[in-house]
Design an enzyme around this catalytic site. Sequence first.
Site: not given
Length: 371
Positions: A346, A128, A121, A101, A125, A114
């Site tokens: 975010c 996230c 990933c 995305e 984290c 962005c």
Amino acid sequence: MRGSPLMASQRPADDPCLADLSRTELGELLDGEPSYRLDQVWEGLYRQRRPLDEITNVSKALRSAIADLLPPALGLVRTQSADRGSTVKQLWSLRDGHLVESVLMRYRNRTTLCISSQAGCAMGCSFCASGQIGFDRNLSVGEIVEQVLATLQHPSAATSRSSGALNIVFMGMGEPMANYDAVWSAVERFHGDMGIGARHITISTVGLVPGIARLTAADLPVNLAVSLHAANDRMRDRIAPINRTYPLRELAKCLAEYRRAKRRRISLEWAMIGGVNDSDRDVAELAAYARPLAAHVNLIPLNPTPGYGHEPSPQSTIERFAAELASHGVNATIRANRGTSIDAACGQLRADKQVAIGRTRRRASPRVQSR
């Protein structure tokens, strides 16, 4: 076109897309064409930011040959908008079916794009969404660059061309420093070929020290942002597990070297998580960490994700936190989240994958432990 390798029937090795090729590699592919053809194609793609089929000073036959040999890396699956159309999220399908995305945000005097550097990933984290879905693979330089080109060429971005400076931020899916070579090649393409200044390019990392060291030695002074979220090792180990490999003291030393080399202000990102990292002690720890680095702190109200059970800090707590940082001599900004309603803010990018719900434990003791 006589004698051009474009007339060959086989694609180049590994089926790259057009944006994967450097100028030199594209020149080799166009060997047999007049020398000015390379200038026309390259200028049309990157300076004019036009789709290949709209570079009309190049013959249709040659454009078709290039397109057949080097098809696009991305297919647009869906476009969503929020904030009265000023935030646009695009879901892209890669050739192997993986999804990524990107998010375009328009402001009064600038546009920020962005972009993602990986599918998924591996950093894990806790808050996230990208970390919650796990890691698929790195993106190629072409897949990174094409996010920018395809987004700017899409009708949803049409009004952004007159919206002032274009900023590129590597804050989408993935850890850019874990895919450094492709990310840096993309940065060089944005800067050298698209004319985007280094001060308008930001690379965000959760704290991969070797990548920051490489960035320190690189020749462009891009902006560096670090997803910190805790300023003691015990808590950061849980929020950002990479801290177990590169603890805060080692990270701070590397950041100080970056600041000395680049003379660029470092940004520290801090997701405000209710009851986890928003206490007076957190303020004191963050101030003690940020002040020697002369770092700017971005306070980000926690955005909801399906795999994290905590709530954001109340607005009053966030405002108090910012005021306390200021009293300690640390400059801080409270970020106004954009695109929350379409999971574009975010920490929310997950490319439609499902995740299991988990929680980060609250502190068992007010005592600070250090490595």
